[in-house]
Scaffold this active site. Structure first.
Site, PDB file in Angstrom:
ATOM      1  N   ASP A   1     108.137 104.986   1.193  1.00 30.22           N
ATOM      2  CA  ASP A   1     107.651 105.740   1.789  1.00 30.22           C
ATOM      3  C   ASP A   1     106.861 105.653   3.135  1.00 30.22           C
ATOM      4  O   ASP A   1     106.540 106.644   3.931  1.00 30.22           O
ATOM      5  CB  ASP A   1     106.502 106.764   1.069  1.00 30.22           C
ATOM      6  CG  ASP A   1     107.247 107.144  -0.259  1.00 30.22           C
ATOM      7  OD1 ASP A   1     108.240 107.815  -0.079  1.00 30.22           O
ATOM      8  OD2 ASP A   1     106.780 106.862  -1.376  1.00 30.22           O
TER       9      ASP A   1
ATOM     10  N   HIS B   1     102.713  99.173  -4.832  1.00 27.62           N
ATOM     11  CA  HIS B   1     103.852  99.770  -5.739  1.00 27.62           C
ATOM     12  C   HIS B   1     103.546  99.168  -7.016  1.00 27.62           C
ATOM     13  O   HIS B   1     103.091  97.881  -7.147  1.00 27.62           O
ATOM     14  CB  HIS B   1     105.264  99.209  -5.271  1.00 27.62           C
ATOM     15  CG  HIS B   1     106.405  99.853  -6.078  1.00 27.62           C
ATOM     16  ND1 HIS B   1     106.815  99.606  -7.099  1.00 27.62           N
ATOM     17  CD2 HIS B   1     106.876 101.061  -5.387  1.00 27.62           C
ATOM     18  CE1 HIS B   1     107.731 100.635  -7.461  1.00 27.62           C
ATOM     19  NE2 HIS B   1     107.833 101.338  -6.666  1.00 27.62           N
TER      20      HIS B   1
HETATM   21  N1  ACO Z   1      95.419 101.276  -0.904  1.00 31.97           N
HETATM   22  C1  ACO Z   1      94.420 100.932  -1.153  1.00 31.97           C
HETATM   23  N2  ACO Z   1      94.412 100.199  -2.237  1.00 31.97           N
HETATM   24  C2  ACO Z   1      95.349 100.252  -3.371  1.00 31.97           C
HETATM   25  C3  ACO Z   1      96.550 101.110  -3.100  1.00 31.97           C
HETATM   26  C4  ACO Z   1      96.570 101.568  -1.631  1.00 31.97           C
HETATM   27  N3  ACO Z   1      97.624 102.024  -1.450  1.00 31.97           N
HETATM   28  N4  ACO Z   1      97.466 100.801  -4.021  1.00 31.97           N
HETATM   29  C5  ACO Z   1      96.786 100.008  -4.946  1.00 31.97           C
HETATM   30  N5  ACO Z   1      95.476  99.705  -4.519  1.00 31.97           N
HETATM   31  C6  ACO Z   1      94.666  98.958  -5.024  1.00 31.97           C
HETATM   32  C7  ACO Z   1      93.672  99.670  -6.202  1.00 31.97           C
HETATM   33  O1  ACO Z   1      92.589 100.340  -5.806  1.00 31.97           O
HETATM   34  C8  ACO Z   1      93.414  98.387  -7.308  1.00 31.97           C
HETATM   35  O2  ACO Z   1      92.385  97.922  -6.645  1.00 31.97           O
HETATM   36  P1  ACO Z   1      91.248  97.032  -7.544  1.00 31.97           P
HETATM   37  O3  ACO Z   1      91.846  95.829  -8.561  1.00 31.97           O
HETATM   38  O4  ACO Z   1      90.103  96.892  -6.746  1.00 31.97           O
HETATM   39  O5  ACO Z   1      90.846  98.202  -8.473  1.00 31.97           O
HETATM   40  C9  ACO Z   1      94.540  97.716  -7.263  1.00 31.97           C
HETATM   41  O6  ACO Z   1      95.133  97.865  -5.821  1.00 31.97           O
HETATM   42  C10 ACO Z   1      95.807  98.062  -8.205  1.00 31.97           C
HETATM   43  O7  ACO Z   1      96.020  99.296  -8.062  1.00 31.97           O
HETATM   44  P2  ACO Z   1      96.733 100.254  -9.046  1.00 31.97           P
HETATM   45  O8  ACO Z   1      96.368 101.644  -8.804  1.00 31.97           O
HETATM   46  O9  ACO Z   1      96.284  99.640 -10.482  1.00 31.97           O
HETATM   47  O10 ACO Z   1      98.226 100.208  -8.733  1.00 31.97           O
HETATM   48  P3  ACO Z   1      99.331 100.943  -9.523  1.00 31.97           P
HETATM   49  O11 ACO Z   1     100.313  99.966  -9.829  1.00 31.97           O
HETATM   50  O12 ACO Z   1      98.515 101.912 -10.690  1.00 31.97           O
HETATM   51  O13 ACO Z   1      99.578 101.873  -8.423  1.00 31.97           O
HETATM   52  C11 ACO Z   1     100.672 102.873  -6.633  1.00 31.97           C
HETATM   53  C12 ACO Z   1     100.708 102.073  -7.917  1.00 31.97           C
HETATM   54  C13 ACO Z   1     100.237 104.491  -7.400  1.00 31.97           C
HETATM   55  C14 ACO Z   1     101.785 103.290  -6.019  1.00 31.97           C
HETATM   56  C15 ACO Z   1      99.416 102.494  -5.567  1.00 31.97           C
HETATM   57  O14 ACO Z   1      99.890 101.429  -5.134  1.00 31.97           O
HETATM   58  C16 ACO Z   1      99.329 103.652  -4.517  1.00 31.97           C
HETATM   59  O15 ACO Z   1      98.446 104.516  -4.886  1.00 31.97           O
HETATM   60  N6  ACO Z   1      99.935 103.744  -3.378  1.00 31.97           N
HETATM   61  C17 ACO Z   1      99.637 104.808  -2.380  1.00 31.97           C
HETATM   62  C18 ACO Z   1     100.452 105.858  -2.674  1.00 31.97           C
HETATM   63  C19 ACO Z   1     101.788 105.567  -2.587  1.00 31.97           C
HETATM   64  O16 ACO Z   1     102.430 105.222  -1.339  1.00 31.97           O
HETATM   65  N7  ACO Z   1     102.698 106.014  -3.392  1.00 31.97           N
HETATM   66  C20 ACO Z   1     104.337 105.937  -3.362  1.00 31.97           C
HETATM   67  C21 ACO Z   1     104.783 104.835  -4.253  1.00 31.97           C
HETATM   68  S1  ACO Z   1     106.377 104.406  -4.024  1.00 31.97           S
HETATM   69  C22 ACO Z   1     107.132 105.620  -4.828  1.00 31.97           C
HETATM   70  O17 ACO Z   1     106.785 106.128  -5.879  1.00 31.97           O
HETATM   71  C23 ACO Z   1     108.498 106.125  -4.283  1.00 31.97           C
END
Ligand code: ACO
Length: 435
Positions: free
Chosen positions: A369, A312
């Site tokens: 989720d 998140h």
């Molecule tokens: N699985 C694997 N790796 C992840 C995940 C994940 N679910 N989420 C983040 N990471 C990793 C990224 O690859 C990144 O790694 P790095 O540092 O090696 O490059 C690091 O964690 C930071 O991730 P960001 O993408 O910069 O985090 P951001 O804050 O932009 O994204 C998000 C947040 C979109 C929710 C992300 O965690 C994600 O894609 N989660 C999966 C989708 C999801 O569950 N979405 C629902 C969110 S809640 C909502 O909207 C109600």
């Protein structure tokens, strides 16, 4: 550089650029959140800030919802989500978010009555559903039909007072159920069930989804309670992508119907409201495919895919909504005597991820989720309707934010800047001279 100013309790930030020091005021929120106010930065320095994804950008002040991602705190209008989830209902929560206070008994009943009055669609809107292909995604239908409400209520396109706003808000919160359920019925070739004003908000939605003529669907108390909880936990989450979209569209002075319709589109993606459906796809894949949980996590860690329902932007600790939903999912399945293997897989997956260095290092925890789909499955909601369910729940939050921005009337049109990285001042080449 950020230091205490000498004679006030507020702080001032100092920015040194090309040898000149600029003072930047600091804004402090009621929960002691600090922000450096850069509204005059470009005018005074010629510089802008660079913040792709807006992770460090406050786009507004807001009185509606507080989230502390480090501590896993979520409060609606100051009330902890745990208390609201235990004692409140979705309608009460909607009122709280939109109008700022818990409703009195009379206010709640009046609002319920207003919602019942507004639950029917204009009969001409039935024809919209006939025009969509039967395989059309219900999110596309929801967004289009919500926007079309503006055609049926042109008197509410320019909202001038609280009375008109309340009417428009009630129309959306009430009709969104009818539109959502009918989009599902259309996809199944089932007759549309009209809303029944004798039923509560959640009962009525389940009736429109699952009743058939001469055979009303009668949900158990546990099912109704679970749905109300699901909607309540999704009701607002401050400046997430869809809420910011609603506020951005509002900033052009667009009407409420168009603004929340844009919010639905923003919610659809699987990194946001589409994640609940993506979680179920992932769990099914693990149940039916030949990948073990450790093998799947290896794919996630090598960035071939994401662990859906994890991570998140704000929560770097447990998402409090996920905690509540995990317990509710267990209760729901126990109550209905359902043995859902996907819940077992979800638990194992969570356990493995929470003990894995990749997720620990990046502070990735289950989000709202991760468990919500288990509840929706138990309510016999098909997977392509999951983001629609999220949208129904989020509607009061979007409406509250639209109203806050509209009422404050202070917001400038939202218009971020960019750093241009394309070609510089090229000379136009006539067609005959091009290679
Ligand atoms: N699985 C694997 N790796 C992840 C995940 C994940 N679910 N989420 C983040 N990471 C990793 C990224 O690859 C990144 O790694 P790095 O540092 O090696 O490059 C690091 O964690 C930071 O991730 P960001 O993408 O910069 O985090 P951001 O804050 O932009 O994204 C998000 C947040 C979109 C929710 C992300 O965690 C994600 O894609 N989660 C999966 C989708 C999801 O569950 N979405 C629902 C969110 S809640 C909502 O909207 C109600």
């Amino acid at each position: 550089m950020l230091k205490e100013s000498k004679n006030t309790s507020t702080k001032t930030a100092y920015l040194i650029l090309d040898g000149t020091t600029y003072e930047l005021p600091v804004i402090v929120g009621t929960e002691n959140e600090h922000a450096i106010d850069i509204q005059k930065l470009r005018a005074e320095t010629g510089y802008i800030t660079f913040d792709p994804g807006y992770g460090n950008t406050g786009s507004c002040t807001s009185d509606i919802t507080f989230v502390d991602g480090e501590q896993g705190i979520l409060r609606y209008r100051g009330y902890p989500i745990e208390e609201i989830a235990t004692s409140g209902s979705f309608i009460e929560t909607a009122w709280l978010l939109i109008f700022g206070e818990l409703p009195t008994r009379t206010q709640r009943e009046d609002f319920r009555n207003l919602l019942s009055e507004q639950e029917l669609l204009h009969e001409d809107q039935r024809h919209h559903f006939e025009g969509f292909p039967s395989k059309g995604h219900p999110m596309a239908i929801l967004s289009a039909v919500i926007n079309s409400l503006g055609c049926y209520h042109p008197d509410l396109l320019e909202i001038e007072n609280e009375n008109e706003f309340e009417r428009a808000a009630a129309k959306i919160i009430s009709k969104v159920r009818t539109i959502a359920a009918w989009s599902y019925r259309k996809s199944q070739g089932l007759p549309f069930m009209y809303p029944n004003p004798g039923l509560s908000y959640c009962q009525n939605f389940l009736h429109m989804m699952h009743s058939i003529p001469h055979k009303p669907f009668e949900p158990s108390r546990a099912e109704v309670r679970a749905l109300s909880l699901f909607f309540t936990l999704h009701a607002d989450h401050e400046q997430n992508c869809s809420c910011s979209t609603v506020r951005m569209v509002q900033s052009t002075q667009a009407n409420l119907f168009a603004s929340v319709s844009a919010g639905i589109c923003a919610l659809w993606g699987k990194l946001h409201g589409g994640a609940n459906a993506a979680v179920i796809d992932m769990l099914r894949h693990l149940r039916d495919g030949d990948l073990s949980i450790p093998e799947y996590l290896d794919k996630v860690k090598s960035k071939e895919c994401r662990l859906m329902g994890f991570g998140h932007r704000i929560y770097k600790n447990f998402d409090p909504r996920a905690r509540i939903l995990r317990l509710a999912a267990h209760d729901m399945l126990k109550d209905r005597e359902i043995d859902d293997p996907l819940l077992e897989i979800a638990m194992e997956l969570q356990e493995a991820a929470l003990n894995d260095e990749y997720f620990i290092e990046r502070k990735l925890y289950p989000n709202v989720d991760f468990y919500s789909g288990i509840i929706l499955r138990a309510l016999n909601i098909p997977v392509n309707m999951f983001p629609v369910m999220f949208a129904i729940g989020r509607m009061p939050g979007w409406i509250a934010h639209w109203w806050e921005a509209h009422r404050k009337g202070v917001s400038r049109i939202h218009r971020p800047r960019q750093i241009y990285t394309g070609p510089v001042n090229k000379k136009y080449i006539p067609m005959d001279e091009r290679n």
